[in-house]
Design an enzyme around this catalytic site. Structure first.
Site, mmCIF file in Angstrom:
data_model
loop_
_atom_site.group_PDB
_atom_site.id
_atom_site.type_symbol
_atom_site.label_atom_id
_atom_site.label_comp_id
_atom_site.label_asym_id
_atom_site.label_seq_id
_atom_site.Cartn_x
_atom_site.Cartn_y
_atom_site.Cartn_z
ATOM 1 N N LEU A 272 -9.795 3.888 7.639
ATOM 2 C CA LEU A 272 -10.096 2.695 8.425
ATOM 3 C C LEU A 272 -11.712 2.372 8.235
ATOM 4 O O LEU A 272 -12.071 1.330 8.528
ATOM 5 C CB LEU A 272 -9.883 3.260 9.886
ATOM 6 C CG LEU A 272 -8.611 3.295 10.191
ATOM 7 C CD1 LEU A 272 -8.283 3.739 11.866
ATOM 8 C CD2 LEU A 272 -7.751 2.307 10.176
ATOM 9 N N GLY A 273 -12.543 3.603 7.900
ATOM 10 C CA GLY A 273 -14.052 3.333 7.824
ATOM 11 C C GLY A 273 -14.759 4.547 7.052
ATOM 12 O O GLY A 273 -13.952 5.541 7.020
ATOM 13 N N GLN A 274 -15.888 4.212 6.667
ATOM 14 C CA GLN A 274 -16.527 5.304 5.786
ATOM 15 C C GLN A 274 -17.921 5.287 6.311
ATOM 16 O O GLN A 274 -18.444 4.005 6.119
ATOM 17 C CB GLN A 274 -16.569 5.195 4.312
ATOM 18 C CG GLN A 274 -17.138 6.331 3.687
ATOM 19 C CD GLN A 274 -16.736 6.542 2.216
ATOM 20 O OE1 GLN A 274 -15.656 6.277 1.819
ATOM 21 N NE2 GLN A 274 -17.608 7.037 1.402
ATOM 22 N N GLY A 275 -18.520 6.309 6.851
ATOM 23 C CA GLY A 275 -20.124 5.827 6.962
ATOM 24 C C GLY A 275 -20.968 7.348 6.569
ATOM 25 O O GLY A 275 -20.401 7.696 5.481
ATOM 26 N N PHE A 277 -21.701 10.074 7.171
ATOM 27 C CA PHE A 277 -21.476 11.366 7.707
ATOM 28 C C PHE A 277 -19.975 11.630 7.566
ATOM 29 O O PHE A 277 -19.298 12.810 7.915
ATOM 30 C CB PHE A 277 -22.030 11.832 8.959
ATOM 31 C CG PHE A 277 -23.433 11.603 9.054
ATOM 32 C CD1 PHE A 277 -24.436 12.292 8.241
ATOM 33 C CD2 PHE A 277 -23.901 10.480 9.829
ATOM 34 C CE1 PHE A 277 -25.535 12.335 8.193
ATOM 35 C CE2 PHE A 277 -25.283 10.262 9.706
ATOM 36 C CZ PHE A 277 -26.237 11.040 9.186
ATOM 37 N N GLY A 278 -19.154 10.723 7.173
ATOM 38 C CA GLY A 278 -17.547 11.064 7.079
ATOM 39 C C GLY A 278 -16.867 9.696 6.985
ATOM 40 O O GLY A 278 -17.409 8.569 6.793
ATOM 41 N N GLU A 279 -15.525 10.157 7.347
ATOM 42 C CA GLU A 279 -14.673 8.921 7.213
ATOM 43 C C GLU A 279 -13.719 8.899 8.527
ATOM 44 O O GLU A 279 -14.028 9.944 9.208
ATOM 45 C CB GLU A 279 -13.703 8.987 5.999
ATOM 46 C CG GLU A 279 -14.506 9.114 4.639
ATOM 47 C CD GLU A 279 -13.577 9.683 3.567
ATOM 48 O OE1 GLU A 279 -13.854 9.276 2.293
ATOM 49 O OE2 GLU A 279 -12.252 10.016 3.795
ATOM 50 N N LYS A 294 -11.535 11.676 12.606
ATOM 51 C CA LYS A 294 -12.863 11.658 11.985
ATOM 52 C C LYS A 294 -12.993 12.724 11.036
ATOM 53 O O LYS A 294 -12.646 14.085 11.464
ATOM 54 C CB LYS A 294 -13.911 11.479 13.017
ATOM 55 C CG LYS A 294 -13.787 10.241 13.748
ATOM 56 C CD LYS A 294 -14.832 10.567 14.696
ATOM 57 C CE LYS A 294 -14.929 9.070 15.430
ATOM 58 N NZ LYS A 294 -16.314 8.590 16.270
ATOM 59 N N ASP A 385 -26.536 7.486 21.025
ATOM 60 C CA ASP A 385 -26.207 6.320 20.092
ATOM 61 C C ASP A 385 -25.499 5.233 20.296
ATOM 62 O O ASP A 385 -24.465 4.971 19.534
ATOM 63 C CB ASP A 385 -25.810 7.230 18.508
ATOM 64 C CG ASP A 385 -25.766 6.514 17.493
ATOM 65 O OD1 ASP A 385 -26.683 5.468 17.498
ATOM 66 O OD2 ASP A 385 -25.159 6.752 16.261
#
EC number: 2.7.10.2
Length: 532
Positions: A272-275, A277-279, A294, A385
């Site tokens: 679904l997504g990647q940032g 610090f992880g996926e 996550k 955050d």
């Protein structure tokens, strides 16, 4: 259909029909007789290690999680020796020790000392297993009625009733927010001037035990009252036509004792997504249950520190917080949460649906976020955050706060330096960015920035300015001007969130009340029952 220990299937939202017994609608004719939020004391946890993360994506990617409106918790500890309960929803077992059951099935509680999961025996099949306690209610109680939603707010009732699929006269009964022991009948209505709207009628109790909206028509039970007004409007805006639909609630946890789970119990299915610090993945736990997963890059945070923090995080339970289900505590760390269907609020605002959102929807989304953060405030916790990328959206514009507390644990140098490329300077209060003083009041500052994201449909804050410039300008007193088409009253609220002295910023309790009442300040709390 009786209870079984069959292989679970994913269940959808329950649809509700108005089902009232014949002969229960006759009244008896005895004729006997804007809130100002308080400012709470703000306390906070030790600021601990500075955090940060300023990539285009949230540290864990622009994610998707749970797509249901959380139904209210309607059960509690067993009282008065009651051990027979009725199922409010279908439930399919997820493990060998769970018990499947069908809506309406009667269950005998064998042991309710297990908190969120009770040991129960089906009175139809005789089988025994664990059941989610928020899926049942005492037999023959008001909590077992489909139209009774218990302790939900006026705003949440309106959110449910204003769905376009609901016919005029769709209704629910809830506890009164203003009068202890009283109830409220909330009914959807339509008129040419206001369009879809909701009317609220206070249901008062008689000393003799009866109920009434208007004293000339009284009833011995709430069931009789609902049955009567389903046949006769008798002064209401419309007769009651359909019970307000709600979705199944999230269970509290995946199952009994499913907290630290084996990695091989999870199947990662769709990224679904990647940032930074992880996926984030959509996946399945135990072959039965849709979840979001996550996956953290090794070295992102200490497994020991994460597990300690996760023990606190799993105790944070609120309908506007994404629920933490389980963890894989060895690296690479997996964090298992409820799944929401519409992704991050940031992606949602910038996407196709964003163009259709108008001020009432945007203010409502802000109110939901403030509601979740007001709970965080009451629990003396700090998010650290808070921004649109860390808010998740489900069906019917339901918003939930995600990733609370994780930022404190991140060990990446670019994140902890507070000036690094991964640090979210533009969302961070100056005392937090400069000195690492993270409190609920620095979260309030971030909420003010989040309001600009909402009103601009996802625009990056401080357009045209780089991080270092933002920090310098804010320290000198600069604040963002009013966004285009944003009401001045909302911009003033942002300015309150951005006061230099943290203690002068409003509480989330105040922010929630302000936003929930934004369009209703001039409306009466209830329709005048005795004028019916």
């Amino acid at each position: 259909m009786g209870a079984t220990k069959s292989k679970p299937r994913e269940g959808g939202p329950r649809s509700r029909s108005l089902d009232i017994a014949e002969g229960s609608h006759q009244p008896f004719t005895s004729l006997s007789a804007s809130q100002t939020p308080s400012k709470s004391l703000d306390s906070h946890r030790p600021s601990g290690q500075p955090f940060g993360g300023n990539c285009d994506l949230t540290p864990f990617g622009g994610v998707n999680f749970s797509d249901t409106i959380t139904s209210p918790q309607r059960t509690g500890p067993l009282a008065g020796g009651v051990t027979t309960f009725v199922a409010l929803y279908d439930y399919e077992s997820r493990t060998e020790t769970d018990l499947s059951f069908r809506k309406g099935e009667r269950l005998q509680i064998v042991n309710n000392t297990e908190g969120d999961w009770w040991l129960a025996r089906s009175l139809s099949s005789g089988q025994t297993g664990y059941i989610p306690s928020n899926y049942v209610a005492p037999s023959d109680s008001i909590q077992a009625e489909e139209w009774y939603l218990g302790k939900i707010t006026r705003r949440e009732a309106e959110r449910l009733l204003l769905s376009l699929e609901n016919p005029r006269g769709t209704f629910l009964v809830r506890e009164s927010e203003t009068t202890k022991g009283a109830y409220c009948l909330s009914v959807s209505d339509y008129d040419a001037s206001r369009g879809l709207n909701v009317k609220h009628y206070k249901i008062r109790k008689l000393d003799s035990g009866g109920f009434y909206i208007t004293s000339r028509t009284q009833f011995s039970s709430l069931q009789q009252l609902v049955a009567y007004y389903s046949k006769h409007a008798d002064g209401l805006c419309h007769r009651l036509t359909a019970v307000c639909p709600t979705a199944k609630p999230q269970t509290q946890g995946l199952s009994k004792d499913a907290w630290e789970i084996p990695r091989d119990s999870l199947r990662l299915e769709l990224k679904l997504g990647q940032g930074c610090f992880g996926e984030v993945w959509m996946g399945t736990w135990n072959g039965t249950t849709r979840v979001a997963i996550k996956t953290l890059k090794p070295g992102t945070m200490s497994p020991e520190a994460f597990l300690q923090e996760a023990q606190v995080m799993k105790k944070l339970r609120h309908e506007k917080l994404v629920q933490l289900y389980a963890v894989v505590s060895e690296e690479p760390i997996y964090i298992v949460t409820e799944y929401m269907s519409k992704g991050s609020l940031l992606d949602f605002l910038k996407g196709e649906m964003g163009r259709y959102l108008r001020l009432p929807q945007l203010v409502d989304m802000a109110a939901q976020i403030a509601s979740g953060m007001a709970y965080v405030e009451r629990m003396n916790y700090v998010h650290r955050d808070l921004r649109a990328a860390n808010i998740l959206v489900g069906e019917n514009l339901v918003c939930k706060v995600a990733d609370f507390g994780l930022a404190r644990l991140i060990e990446d140098n670019e994140y902890t330096a507070r000036q690094g490329a991964k640090f979210p300077i533009k969302w961070t209060a100056p005392e937090a960015a400069l000195y690492g003083r993270f409190t609920i009041k620095s979260d309030v500052w971030s909420f003010g920035i989040l309001l600009t994201e909402l009103t601009t449909k996802g625009r990056v804050p401080y357009p045209g300015m780089v991080n270092r410039e933002v920090l310098d300008q804010v320290e000198r007193g600069y604040r963002m001007p009013c966004p285009p088409d944003c009401p001045e009253s909302l911009h003033d609220l942002m300015f309150q969130c951005w006061r230099k002295d943290p203690e002068e910023r409003p509480t989330f309790e105040y922010l929630q009340a302000f936003l929930e009442d934004y369009f209703t300040a001039t409306e009466p709390q209830y329709q005048p029952g005795d004028n019916l």
